[in-house]
Design a protein around this motif. Structure first.
Motif, mmCIF file in Angstrom:
data_model
loop_
_atom_site.group_PDB
_atom_site.id
_atom_site.type_symbol
_atom_site.label_atom_id
_atom_site.label_comp_id
_atom_site.label_asym_id
_atom_site.label_seq_id
_atom_site.Cartn_x
_atom_site.Cartn_y
_atom_site.Cartn_z
ATOM 1 N N ILE A 191 3.654 42.714 70.495
ATOM 2 C CA ILE A 191 3.937 44.146 70.350
ATOM 3 C C ILE A 191 2.666 44.896 69.973
ATOM 4 O O ILE A 191 2.387 45.976 70.501
ATOM 5 C CB ILE A 191 5.084 44.379 69.342
ATOM 6 C CG1 ILE A 191 6.385 43.817 69.935
ATOM 7 C CG2 ILE A 191 5.226 45.853 69.004
ATOM 8 C CD1 ILE A 191 7.566 43.832 68.997
ATOM 9 N N TYR A 239 16.644 45.077 69.574
ATOM 10 C CA TYR A 239 15.542 45.664 68.807
ATOM 11 C C TYR A 239 14.213 45.449 69.535
ATOM 12 O O TYR A 239 13.438 46.389 69.738
ATOM 13 C CB TYR A 239 15.466 45.065 67.394
ATOM 14 C CG TYR A 239 14.197 45.456 66.683
ATOM 15 C CD1 TYR A 239 14.058 46.718 66.119
ATOM 16 C CD2 TYR A 239 13.122 44.572 66.609
ATOM 17 C CE1 TYR A 239 12.874 47.093 65.498
ATOM 18 C CE2 TYR A 239 11.941 44.937 65.986
ATOM 19 C CZ TYR A 239 11.822 46.199 65.428
ATOM 20 O OH TYR A 239 10.648 46.567 64.823
ATOM 21 N N TYR A 240 13.935 44.207 69.911
ATOM 22 C CA TYR A 240 12.673 43.908 70.593
ATOM 23 C C TYR A 240 12.600 44.600 71.957
ATOM 24 O O TYR A 240 11.573 45.148 72.326
ATOM 25 C CB TYR A 240 12.461 42.400 70.755
ATOM 26 C CG TYR A 240 11.992 41.727 69.491
ATOM 27 C CD1 TYR A 240 10.774 42.059 68.916
ATOM 28 C CD2 TYR A 240 12.770 40.771 68.864
ATOM 29 C CE1 TYR A 240 10.342 41.439 67.749
ATOM 30 C CE2 TYR A 240 12.341 40.144 67.699
ATOM 31 C CZ TYR A 240 11.124 40.489 67.154
ATOM 32 O OH TYR A 240 10.700 39.883 66.003
ATOM 33 N N THR A 274 12.056 48.362 71.367
ATOM 34 C CA THR A 274 10.713 48.587 70.838
ATOM 35 C C THR A 274 9.676 48.489 71.952
ATOM 36 O O THR A 274 8.819 49.371 72.097
ATOM 37 C CB THR A 274 10.391 47.571 69.715
ATOM 38 O OG1 THR A 274 11.333 47.750 68.655
ATOM 39 C CG2 THR A 274 8.975 47.758 69.188
ATOM 40 N N ASN A 332 9.981 51.364 74.483
ATOM 41 C CA ASN A 332 9.505 52.619 73.901
ATOM 42 C C ASN A 332 7.981 52.698 73.850
ATOM 43 O O ASN A 332 7.412 53.780 73.942
ATOM 44 C CB ASN A 332 10.093 52.829 72.500
ATOM 45 C CG ASN A 332 11.565 53.186 72.540
ATOM 46 O OD1 ASN A 332 12.063 53.707 73.538
ATOM 47 N ND2 ASN A 332 12.271 52.899 71.462
#
Length: 142
Positions: free
Chosen positions: A76, A101-102, A105, A108
């Motif tokens: 990330i 979530y991953y 993320t 985004n």
């Protein structure tokens, strides 16, 4: 205008693909998968996420396949740096941590796609073909 698959593949860009993962098994398997895809012209692998930007600068890939969970620097963090310095590089995240979530993320931040290593390797070839033809189709539409 209709472009048939055979015409798209004839127009397809030959891709340079960089694969960054700390697992030698994944590097080997993914290299074999990528080598079997006709639109992939060259493949470079690295297990050093801390040198990702330098490797990108030297190799100039069209596509980066990037693991999320790596020592020293996670994927990330690398994704953020890549999108800041090389926004045109298509980044496909690879992970065994495919939680919402991953996924959210990474999307985004600017990931092109997200692949679960456990069961989505079959998406690699169609993704490479799609990426290889996207730039040509965009140029033809202009």
């Amino acid at each position: 205008m209709i472009i048939y698959k055979s015409e798209r593949l004839a127009m397809a860009k030959n891709l340079k693909v960089l694969l960054i993962d700390d697992s030698t098994i994944i590097l080997t398997v993914m290299s074999e998968v990528l080598a079997s895809i006709s639109c992939v012209a060259s493949i470079k692998t690295s297990s050093a996420p801390v040198q990702a930007l330098q490797t990108i600068e030297e190799f100039k890939p069209d596509v980066l396949l990037l693991d999320i969970n790596m020592p020293e620097k996670n994927g990330i963090e690398v994704l953020k740096e890549v999108k800041e310095h090389y926004p045109a590089v298509k980044v496909i995240m690879l992970t065994n941590h495919s939680t919402e979530y991953y996924r959210n993320t990474c999307y985004n931040i600017g990931a092109y796609h997200f692949i679960d290593k456990a069961n989505e390797f079959d998406q690699i070839a169609p993704l490479m073909e799609k990426i290889s033809t996207e730039s040509d189709e965009i140029l033809k539409a202009m």
